[in-house]
Design an enzyme around this catalytic site. Structure first.
Site, short mmCIF file in Angstrom:
data_model
loop_
_atom_site.label_atom_id
_atom_site.label_comp_id
_atom_site.label_asym_id
_atom_site.label_seq_id
_atom_site.Cartn_x
_atom_site.Cartn_y
_atom_site.Cartn_z
N GLU A 7 4.00 1.35 11.60
CA GLU A 7 2.77 0.86 12.01
C GLU A 7 2.49 -0.29 12.90
O GLU A 7 1.86 -0.35 13.80
CB GLU A 7 1.51 0.56 10.96
CG GLU A 7 0.90 2.01 10.02
CD GLU A 7 -0.11 1.61 9.36
OE1 GLU A 7 -1.26 1.71 9.58
OE2 GLU A 7 0.12 0.84 8.14
N ASN B 187 -22.21 -15.77 -2.90
CA ASN B 187 -20.90 -15.22 -2.62
C ASN B 187 -20.19 -14.99 -3.84
O ASN B 187 -20.09 -16.03 -4.59
CB ASN B 187 -20.09 -15.66 -1.40
CG ASN B 187 -18.74 -14.95 -1.40
OD1 ASN B 187 -18.76 -13.54 -1.65
ND2 ASN B 187 -17.98 -15.55 -0.51
N GLY B 188 -19.99 -13.91 -4.21
CA GLY B 188 -19.26 -13.80 -5.64
C GLY B 188 -19.84 -12.65 -6.53
O GLY B 188 -20.53 -11.81 -6.12
N LYS C 194 -8.75 1.61 12.21
CA LYS C 194 -8.94 1.32 10.83
C LYS C 194 -9.25 2.52 9.77
O LYS C 194 -8.91 2.40 8.81
CB LYS C 194 -9.66 -0.12 10.54
CG LYS C 194 -9.83 -0.59 9.39
CD LYS C 194 -8.47 -0.83 8.60
CE LYS C 194 -8.33 -1.28 7.20
NZ LYS C 194 -7.14 -1.58 6.65
N CYS D 25 -18.81 -11.70 1.25
CA CYS D 25 -19.96 -12.15 1.97
C CYS D 25 -19.74 -13.59 2.56
O CYS D 25 -18.82 -14.42 2.35
CB CYS D 25 -21.10 -12.74 0.68
SG CYS D 25 -21.45 -11.11 -0.12
N GLU E 154 5.36 3.85 1.53
CA GLU E 154 4.47 2.54 1.92
C GLU E 154 5.17 1.71 2.76
O GLU E 154 4.70 1.46 3.85
CB GLU E 154 3.65 2.26 0.69
CG GLU E 154 2.66 1.14 1.06
CD GLU E 154 1.57 1.41 2.07
OE1 GLU E 154 1.66 2.60 2.38
OE2 GLU E 154 0.98 0.61 2.58
N HIS F 231 21.27 14.93 0.65
CA HIS F 231 20.99 16.40 1.22
C HIS F 231 20.46 16.50 2.58
O HIS F 231 19.82 17.12 2.95
CB HIS F 231 19.81 16.82 0.13
CG HIS F 231 20.10 16.89 -1.15
ND1 HIS F 231 20.70 17.90 -1.58
CD2 HIS F 231 19.96 15.99 -2.01
CE1 HIS F 231 20.87 18.03 -2.86
NE2 HIS F 231 20.52 16.80 -3.35
N LYS G 89 4.02 0.81 6.71
CA LYS G 89 3.86 -0.58 7.26
C LYS G 89 4.89 -0.65 8.29
O LYS G 89 4.69 -1.10 9.57
CB LYS G 89 4.31 -1.60 5.96
CG LYS G 89 3.30 -1.49 4.97
CD LYS G 89 1.71 -1.88 5.49
CE LYS G 89 0.74 -0.94 5.68
NZ LYS G 89 0.42 -0.02 5.13
N TRP H 271 -21.61 -8.41 2.08
CA TRP H 271 -20.78 -7.33 1.77
C TRP H 271 -20.89 -6.82 0.56
O TRP H 271 -20.66 -7.34 -0.51
CB TRP H 271 -19.22 -7.74 2.04
CG TRP H 271 -18.40 -6.61 2.36
CD1 TRP H 271 -18.15 -6.13 3.76
CD2 TRP H 271 -17.35 -6.16 1.39
NE1 TRP H 271 -17.18 -5.01 3.59
CE2 TRP H 271 -16.59 -4.95 2.43
CE3 TRP H 271 -16.99 -6.18 0.46
CZ2 TRP H 271 -15.87 -4.16 1.93
CZ3 TRP H 271 -15.95 -5.43 -0.20
CH2 TRP H 271 -15.57 -4.39 0.41
C1 AGP Z 1 -2.63 2.32 6.45
O1 AGP Z 1 -1.88 1.10 6.63
C2 AGP Z 1 -3.32 3.05 7.55
N1 AGP Z 1 -4.22 2.05 8.24
C3 AGP Z 1 -3.72 4.27 7.36
O2 AGP Z 1 -2.83 5.23 6.89
C4 AGP Z 1 -4.90 4.35 6.19
O3 AGP Z 1 -4.43 3.86 4.72
C5 AGP Z 1 -5.66 5.96 6.03
O4 AGP Z 1 -6.08 6.23 7.23
C6 AGP Z 1 -6.70 6.04 5.11
O5 AGP Z 1 -7.60 5.14 5.34
P1 AGP Z 1 -8.62 5.08 4.07
O6 AGP Z 1 -7.91 4.56 2.83
O7 AGP Z 1 -9.68 4.24 4.60
O8 AGP Z 1 -9.18 6.20 3.46
#
Ligand code: AGP
Length: 614
Positions: free
Chosen positions: A494, A106-107, A609, A2, A487, A510, A491, A80
């Protein structure tokens, strides 16, 4: 999170500065906005779901220009949602005392339900689902003529976190603010005093600011501010000069939102964990799951569903649910799951993981699971998101909005929620109270351990610089660290556009080992947990092919370190917690790789996003 803005002047209308201040806080993410304006004779409240522009349109329609000049005091808020859906009723400011008092917050007030019950027993009537309205009503009950004293007495009954601003018709020209766990900054200008959650809403008025500290409460007047403890002891807070411009302020002084969100993780993990560990019975308290022990004990299988980073969290969840609760668990990529006519039914538990709560494939998988009679829960970060609502039960991350497209703090909070779910499951199925208490302690210590990783930032940046020219990279992990390897590779892909692959360490020979050479660095997760020795063997295979190896190594483990060209040190944890501290190290590695390669970090090419389409 927030956002709060307060404005106090003798001569300048508060309306414009409050709305502009909210605009400066929009980057924090929100779902509704509101403002309370005070003159000598009344307080008027305007609230709207949606964007600040909606609120501005409402003000333009309902508050003629000539009336605005009378309102020289006000508070404003972007919400939020954490408690209660994002509706107009739940939007701040919240009022009490027949509309004579208005408050923004906020909190999270952890004991709001108990406080609300006490107030209702005294005849208080509530209109919203929020913890904030409880606080507003509580302040009003203590107002005997001194607003600051009323706020202080109310806050002494509060458990949780707050950054608040309060105004009351009974105290013209006065605003009281207080903080504990949620930042508040006070800007002292020539003809006004401005309060805000961060300096980005202040710097356009003044660069002279006072940062309140936890436990402070302050009386704000147009001429300045007096700060006290909750016991009414005056304290002095030094005036500081803000160097940032507004843009830098939104990122908290960090170069990118991604780096800000990486460094937020000790705090976001505290928020994720807050109020959810039962250190008496050694279990977790996840009220939103709404699953009594009998239901948890009767589940035969879990299916954890997600995409991207959330799928990687789901994959960690498999190891946690099986090792801590003996529950057969399969992680599923949401699109694959929804189209494979999944074999799932009433004895199965489908857990959807989604930061945004809007990912189309994950939402479809939730609907498919519901349609086949499975028990369905969600782990989301956005309150009231579609997946959260349609699942009907689950756990919110409380990690605050994640602005950068590359997910960082959401991942560590998702895994922590899965860990707390595994603890709860485990205690109904096999873990002893002592084992549960030990795990509670370790989970509670995660924020500090992540803080230790963040201290490695400069060393990690230097290592990233050595490999910034690489066009291909491998990340190797074994067991619970395999999803973390995936993961880390995601990163790097991406944000630095390097072709990075996450692999099970044992799978290297393999096939993929054919690709190794001196220009193919390998990041090997060598945390000191079961399986490390085998992964060291894989590292030796890489070194034999002249591939440089960056080892993620537990602090003090020199035996593992000596096999690597470069070493990133992480604190010692159990296997269950290793993915969290390791992910933070890999987030920093990827960030610096991308920064050195000059990539656009917060909004990488081709990415959204939230993938709300198939
Ligand atoms: C993660 O860095 C990416 N932006 C993407 O893989 C994301 O995790 C995926 O689209 C899932 O999004 P969500 O967690 O909002 O469902």
């Amino acid at each position: 999170m927030c956002g709060i803005v307060g404005f106090s002047s003798r001569s300048v209308s508060a309306c414009g500065p409050l709305v502009n201040g909210l605009r400066r806080l929009e980057y924090r993410g929100y779902d509704s906005a509101g403002v309370a304006l005070a003159s000598e004779r009344d307080i008027r409240v305007f609230k709207r779901t949606g964007k600040v522009a909606e609120l501005d349109r409402l003000l333009n329609a309902e508050l003629p220009e000539n009336e605005r000049s009378t309102y020289t005091l006000g508070i404003a808020h972007t919400r939020w949602a954490t408690h209660g859906l994002p509706t107009e009723v739940n939007a701040h400011p919240h009022v009490a005392d027949g509309g004579n008092l208005a408050l923004v917050h906020n909190g999270i007030i952890e004991n709001y339900a108990a406080l609300r019950a006490k107030l209702e027993a005294r005849g208080c009537v509530f209109v919203s689902q929020t913890d904030t309205e409880v606080l507003a009503q509580l302040v009003a009950t203590f107002d005997r003529g001194d607003l600051l004293s009323a706020v202080s007495q109310a806050l002494k009954q509060v458990e949780g976190t707050y950054g608040i601003a309060v105004i009351s018709r009974r105290h013209p020209g006065e605003m009281v603010v207080a903080r504990k766990g949620s930042p508040l900054v006070i800007g002292v200008g020539e003809n006004a005093t401005i309060v805000a959650s961060d300096v980005s809403a202040i710097v356009s008025h003044t660069r002279q600011v006072i940062y309140l500290k936890d436990g402070d409460v302050a009386r704000v007047l147009p001429e300045g501010v007096d700060v006290f403890t909750l016991d009414n002891v005056p304290v002095s807070r030094e005036m500081q000069e803000v160097e940032w411009d507004a843009g830098a302020a939104e990122k908290g002084g960090f170069e990118h939102f991604m780096l800000k969100e990486i460094f937020e993780q000790p705090e976001t993990l505290r928020n994720t964990i807050r109020g959810r560990l039962d250190r008496v019975d050694g279990t977790s308290v996840l009220a939103g799951l709404n699953l009594p022990p009998r239901d948890l004990a009767s589940i035969r299988r879990a299916v954890i569903i997600g995409c991207g980073t959330s799928l990687h969290a789901a994959m960690v969840g498999k190891y946690l649910f099986e090792s801590l609760a003996d529950l057969p668990t399969s992680p599923e990529q949401a699109a694959e799951f929804r189209y494979c006519n999944p074999i799932i039914g009433p004895s199965d538990w489908a857990v959807a993981v989604s930061q945004s709560g809007e990912t189309a494939d994950t939402l479809a998988a939730v609907r498919e699971s519901i349609g086949k009679g499975a028990l369905v829960s969600a782990i989301c970060n956005v309150v009231g998101s579609t997946i959260a609502r349609e699942a009907g039960r689950g756990v919110y991350l409380h990690a605050g909005p994640e602005i950068s497209v590359a997910s960082t703090k959401a991942f560590t909070s998702q895994v922590t929620v899965l860990l707390m779910m595994a603890l709860k499951l485990g205690r109904t199925r096999r873990l002893s109270r002592e084992e549960g208490l030990r795990l509670c302690e370790e989970i509670g210590g995660l924020p500090d351990k992540v803080g230790e990783v963040l201290k490695e930032n400069d060393r990690i940046a230097a290592i990233a610089a050595k490999y910034a020219e690489a066009e291909d990279m491998f990340f190797l992990g074994r067991g619970i660290l395999y999803p973390t390897a995936l993961e880390g590779a995601l990163k790097v892909k991406e944000i630095s556009y390097v072709h990075a692959e996450g692999y099970q360490a044992a799978e290297l020979k393999h096939g993929p080992i054919a690709l190794l050479g001196e220009h193919t660095p390998v990041v090997a997760l060598l945390n000191d947990i079961p399986g490390k020795e085998k992964t060291i063997g894989n590292v030796q295979e890489c070194r034999a092919r002249r591939a440089p190896v960056v080892g993620v190594v537990t602090a003090g483990d020199d035996d593992a370190a000596r096999h690597c060209n470069d070493v990133i040190v992480v604190p010692r944890t159990s296997a269950a917690c290793a993915p969290i501290v390791t992910a933070v190290a890999l987030q920093l590695f990827a960030y610096h790789l991308a920064r050195i390669r000059g990539c656009e970090i917060d909004q990488p090419r081709n990415l959204a996003k939230s993938v709300t389409v198939e």
